[in-house]
Scaffold this active site. Structure first.
Site, short mmCIF file in Angstrom:
data_model
loop_
_atom_site.label_atom_id
_atom_site.label_comp_id
_atom_site.label_asym_id
_atom_site.label_seq_id
_atom_site.Cartn_x
_atom_site.Cartn_y
_atom_site.Cartn_z
N ASP A 316 0.86 -1.18 0.00
CA ASP A 316 0.00 0.00 0.00
C ASP A 316 0.90 1.23 0.00
O ASP A 316 2.11 1.12 -0.10
CB ASP A 316 -1.07 -0.06 1.10
CG ASP A 316 -0.61 0.47 2.43
OD1 ASP A 316 0.60 0.52 2.65
OD2 ASP A 316 -1.48 0.81 3.25
N ASP A 582 -5.95 -3.82 4.94
CA ASP A 582 -4.93 -4.66 4.31
C ASP A 582 -4.92 -6.08 4.86
O ASP A 582 -4.37 -6.99 4.25
CB ASP A 582 -3.53 -4.05 4.52
CG ASP A 582 -3.43 -2.65 3.95
OD1 ASP A 582 -3.87 -2.47 2.80
OD2 ASP A 582 -2.94 -1.75 4.64
N ASN A 646 27.38 -43.75 -2.91
CA ASN A 646 27.81 -44.79 -1.98
C ASN A 646 26.97 -46.04 -2.10
O ASN A 646 27.48 -47.15 -2.02
CB ASN A 646 27.73 -44.28 -0.54
CG ASN A 646 28.99 -43.53 -0.17
OD1 ASN A 646 29.95 -43.56 -0.93
ND2 ASN A 646 28.97 -42.88 0.97
N1 LIG Z 1 -10.65 8.51 8.92
C1 LIG Z 1 -11.05 8.84 7.69
N2 LIG Z 1 -11.89 9.88 7.48
C2 LIG Z 1 -12.30 10.18 6.26
N3 LIG Z 1 -11.93 9.55 5.15
C3 LIG Z 1 -11.10 8.53 5.26
C4 LIG Z 1 -10.61 8.12 6.53
N4 LIG Z 1 -9.80 7.06 6.34
C5 LIG Z 1 -9.78 6.85 5.02
N5 LIG Z 1 -10.55 7.71 4.35
C6 LIG Z 1 -10.78 7.74 2.89
O1 LIG Z 1 -10.63 6.43 2.36
C7 LIG Z 1 -9.59 6.39 1.41
C8 LIG Z 1 -8.86 5.09 1.50
O2 LIG Z 1 -8.29 4.95 2.78
P1 LIG Z 1 -6.74 4.70 2.96
O3 LIG Z 1 -6.00 5.83 2.33
O4 LIG Z 1 -6.48 4.42 4.37
O5 LIG Z 1 -6.60 3.40 2.09
P2 LIG Z 1 -5.28 2.60 1.75
O6 LIG Z 1 -5.65 1.59 0.76
O7 LIG Z 1 -4.65 2.15 3.00
O8 LIG Z 1 -4.44 3.71 1.05
P3 LIG Z 1 -2.91 3.95 1.09
O9 LIG Z 1 -2.41 3.24 -0.09
O10 LIG Z 1 -2.79 5.44 0.96
O11 LIG Z 1 -2.36 3.44 2.38
C9 LIG Z 1 -8.72 7.59 1.73
O12 LIG Z 1 -8.04 8.03 0.58
C10 LIG Z 1 -9.72 8.59 2.24
O13 LIG Z 1 -10.32 9.24 1.14
MG LIG Z 2 -2.98 2.27 4.13
#
Ligand SMILES: Nc1ncnc2c1ncn2[C@@H]1O[C@H](COP(=O)(O)OP(=O)(O)OP(=O)(O)O)[C@@H](O)[C@H]1O
Ligand SMILES: [Mg+2]
Length: 831
Positions: A316, A582, A646
């Site tokens: 990620d 993940d 052997n």
């Molecule tokens: N606490 C939160 N409040 C509001 N929106 C959120 C929050 N957590 C995540 N999001 C939204 O969800 C999307 C995906 O979450 P996140 O970035 O954690 O995913 P990821 O797959 O782990 O991404 P990355 O590759 O950046 O780690 C974020 O880009 C954001 O738009």
């Molecule tokens: Mg992430």
């Protein structure tokens, strides 16, 4: 299922907890600890080979052959002790590593909350739960606040369910059923909210324990396990056939029956690669310890194999490619005008949500507290999930009850019917929406990560859900920066150079993902979004995933699909992630990797934990894994070439010679010395060239090697036989002495050839390997001249034998060198 009675608010006392731990056992599904010392010693002693040896020793002593009985005693004693101590040491090392990454639980003992290893939790313990926690046992809630739990592992339900303590949820003593709102279960995790609970069942007694134990029992055999098992079977069958053959021939030729029986038994012992499991374990455990020094901790030794053969690494973005220290740089309305209200709403949302804090939340809360935050009281919360990509809190404030939503821009925009332009509220018509989306895209292309904030006045009272996230008024956007890690681009390049392709799978926006990809050297290609991916079949996705380096706006389920599609195409796939989203992919990957700062759920799913974030340490770990693999391979090549050869030589000798080619006790001594020469293999240096590519377990190549080198080594034995008989006119004793020495020379020196793919003179072995091989050869040459020569049935060899011996050994090594080159070429061609 177990039940519980009312807990004490102070939790258990330490003494009570200890006695319960004795009663119920540690809280684990499958025991992590290996057998204890005494049991291990018994296991070592009771293997079939040792039993054969002890029987043979009894027989020898019975017929008055005390020299043989003594040698057998020494062989059994020495090899059992060596195995015992080595196994014990590697078990200890591994357990030590496991303790470093053990998942903990927050438990109240003696009136204080403390983090304790999950395995120490006992029934009756009072535990505390928070977002991101792995629930450590089956438990009944005592208090709960907006507690949402993901029970997918148990029920398959992929959305969080709310858990709460209700009046009618049942008496404390009732059994915990899955649908009870106040029951939480081992194997599930907390998405948001907090709670305290009293533990009802631990370990195998949990609802999940049953399922998990059945799964664990059926854990699919790895390629490595299958390879070693089949190989062991093949050797055992061959050895058995040979032993019967030799015995029958010896008796038919009227050699002494007792002597022949002992000879056959000694052969059985001498020709079986008895040290294989031990050497494999020691080598891998040593690898694990060295990896730990590079800040990579493996939970199981098998993970080292997998790490070494991994050829695609999915990762990620936040925290691995970027530094993960996000900062909030701007709060604007949809018209692009800076506005305090946007910050205020976002701040309220972040402060009152009880889910796992995303780095974005951390950045918002790190901002100076905006004015007006204090006048709000939280009523309810609709937690974040990765399909909706937004979350809401319901607050009572100066102007009534308000629902405040924050999330990914498209997701929030989907719920809005109007937007705030300063003090005005304007309708969000199609044209405005397009303009706003264009604004978002521009910001993203520049590398800003955006969140949208919206709100609506709601009717007080009642319970709120995602269905209330409608007709919102868009307040504006927050822009964040997250600098990339300085070493990310280098690490990606190094991994690629060593045969590991990195694929970024992000939940973030396409444009942001593309920009980061450009910066770390993954850019230039196509970026596939979750939407596009949803329209692909699994096989199509597999083909695409082999080409594409960046996936964006993926849901956790899609991350999993990408990974499985790659696996289906024969790749050994690693997955690195730190979030709740993940965890399923970490679990499904060939090598699940997480970081020490990740949420518990991700850490619990991973096989490999990085104590430092970033890809650099993975690269080190991959190389270390390949080194361990290569050393295991050395042992195998050395063993297969000598054992099979052997066998053939023995069979030929028994047919043609009028006496036994080697005395039973000499065979055993020979075998003991040979084993000693193999012991330092785990310490050996490994050529850089051998760790440049993912290493896969290639059983058929090893078998071919054996089938070729075996006869070659046998041919050189026959040359030795001929020399001894015709050149030196050897007596039986001289013949046996001569072959004893030649056989040790060829069997041990060969390691210097097969330990490298290239020129043996260009690759330096570890001092231990070189020293032991020279030492063993020295002992072999010297033995016939020592006082024990008589009892062991040796006699001094004529001086002219030494040059002859050296010539035979040198010619043999040269021949193996030729076969070896072909072997490594074949393996490389197939990888
Ligand atoms: N606490 C939160 N409040 C509001 N929106 C959120 C929050 N957590 C995540 N999001 C939204 O969800 C999307 C995906 O979450 P996140 O970035 O954690 O995913 P990821 O797959 O782990 O991404 P990355 O590759 O950046 O780690 C974020 O880009 C954001 O738009
Ligand atoms: Mg992430």
């Amino acid at each position: 299922m177990a039940s519980v009675t009312s807990p004490s608010p102070e939790g258990l006392t330490t003494a009570e907890a200890r006695s319960r731990l004795d009663e119920h056992g540690p809280n684990e599904i499958t025991p992590t600890a290996g057998p204890g010392g005494v049991k291990q010693l018994l296991i070592t002693f009771l293997n079939p080979l040792t039993v054969i040896l002890l029987v043979a020793g009894g027989v020898a002593a019975g017929v008055g052959d005390y020299a043989t009985a003594a040698v057998i005693g020494v062989v059994v004693g020495v090899s059992s002790l060596i195995q015992f101590f080595h196994t014990l040491r590697s078990d200890q090392a591994l357990r030590h590593l496991q303790d470093r990454v053990a998942v903990t639980a927050t438990v109240r003992r003696d009136g204080v909350w403390a983090e304790r290893p999950r395995r120490d939790v006992v029934p009756g313990d009072l535990i505390r739960l928070a977002a991101g926690d792995f629930i450590p046992a089956d438990a009944r809630l005592v208090t709960a606040r907006d507690l949402h739990v993901l029970q997918a592992a148990l029920t398959g339900e992929s959305l969080p369910v709310e858990k709460e303590v209700r009046e009618n949820s049942g008496k404390p003593g009732d059994p915990l059923a899955l649908d009870r709102p106040d029951a939480v279960f081992f194997g599930t995790s907390v998405v948001s909210g907090t709670g305290t609970a009293v533990v009802a069942a631990t370990g195998r007694a949990t609802a999940f324990g049953d399922v998990a134990a059945r799964l664990a029992a059926k854990a699919p055999e790895t390629e490595f396990d299958r390879g070693t098992r089949r190989f062991g079977l093949f050797i055992t069958q061959t050895v058995f056939a040979l032993v019967v053959f030799v015995f029958v021939v010896a008796v038919a030729r009227q050699l002494p029956a007792m002597e022949s029986l002992l000879f056959a038994l000694a052969l059985a012992v001498g020709l079986t690669p008895g040290l294989l499991p031990m050497i494999v374990n020691v080598t891998l455990a040593r690898g694990a310890v060295r990896m730990a020094r590079q800040d990579v901790i493996v939970k199981h030794l098998a993970a080292i194999q997998n790490l070494g053969s991994m050829d695609v690494l999915c990762t990620d973005k936040t925290g691995t490619l970027t530094r993960g220290d996000v900062s909030l740089v701007r709060c604007d309305t949809a018209a692009g005008v800076s506005a305090d209200r946007v910050l205020l709403l976002a701040y309220l949302n972040s402060r009152h949500e009880t889910g796992f804090k995303n780095p974005l939340d951390v950045a918002i809360l790190a901002h100076p507290v905006p004015a007006g935050v204090e006048g709000f009281e939280k009523l309810d919360e609709v937690p974040f999930d990765f399909e909706r990509r937004r979350l809401s809190v319901v607050l009572r404030g100066p102007s009534g009850v308000t629902l405040v939503t924050k999330g990914a821009p498209e997701s929030v925009l989907d719920c809005c019917g109007s937007w705030e332009d300063g003090p005005e509220t304007r309708p969000l018509d199609a044209a405005t929406r397009d303009r706003v989306l264009a604004y978002v895209r521009r910001q993203s292309v520049e590398g800003y990560r955006l969140l949208a904030v919206a709100s609506r006045v709601v009717t007080p009272g009642g319970r709120y859900s995602a269905a209330d996230e409608v007709e919102l008024t868009l307040a504006g956007f927050l822009a964040f920066t997250d600098p990339i890690r300085e070493d990310a681009a280098d690490a990606i390049r190094d991994l690629a150079a060593d045969g590991v392709r990195v694929v970024m799978i992000s939940g973030d926006d396409e444009h942001v993902a593309r920009r980061i990809a450009d910066l770390v050297g993954l850019g230039g290609g196509r970026v596939v979004s979750g939407g596009e991916l949803a329209g692909m079949t699994d096989p199509a996705l597999g083909a695409v995933a082999e080409q594409v380096a960046v996936f964006a706006r993926t849901s956790p389920a899609q991350k999993n699909r990408i990974l499985l599609a790659l696996k289906a195409r024969g790749h050994v796939v690693g997955f690195l992630g730190d979030g709740v989203n993940d965890a399923p992919s970490i679990h499904a990957a060939d090598v699940g990797i997480s970081v020490s700062t990740a949420v518990d759920v991700a850490k619990a799913a991973a096989e490999v934990i990085l104590m430092k974030p970033g890809l650099r340490v993975i690269h080190d770990g991959v190389l270390e894994g390949r080194r361990a693999f290569t050393n295991v391979m050395k042992y195998l090549l050395m063993g297969t070439s000598s054992n099979f050869g052997n066998m053939l030589s023995m069979a030929a000798a028994v047919v043609f010679l009028p006496f036994l080619p080697m005395l039973p006790l000499q065979i055993l001594l020979n075998n003991l010395l040979y084993d000693l020469a193999q012991l330092p293999i785990p310490t050996d240096r490994v050529d850089a060239a051998l760790v440049r590519k993912p290493r896969k377990w290639d059983v058929s190549a090893i078998r071919t090697f054996m089938l070729v080198v075996g006869p070659v080594s046998s041919a050189f034995d026959l040359v030795t036989f001929a020399g001894l008989v015709w050149l030196f006119h050897a007596t039986a004793t001289a013949f046996q002495t001569g072959w004893f020495v030649e056989s040790l020379f060829t069997q041990t020196l060969v390691v210097l050839v097969i330990r490298t793919a290239g020129n043996p003179f260009r690759s330096r072995p570890s001092p231990w390997v070189l020293g032991t091989v020279i030492g063993v050869c020295g002992v072999a040459v010297a033995l016939p001249f020592t006082p024990v020569a008589g009892p062991l049935g040796f006699e001094p060899l004529p001086g002219a034998f030494v040059p002859f011996l050296l010539a035979v050994a040198a010619a043999y090594l040269l021949a193996v060198e030729v076969v070896k080159r072909r072997f490594f070429r074949d393996v490389a061609a197939r990888a």
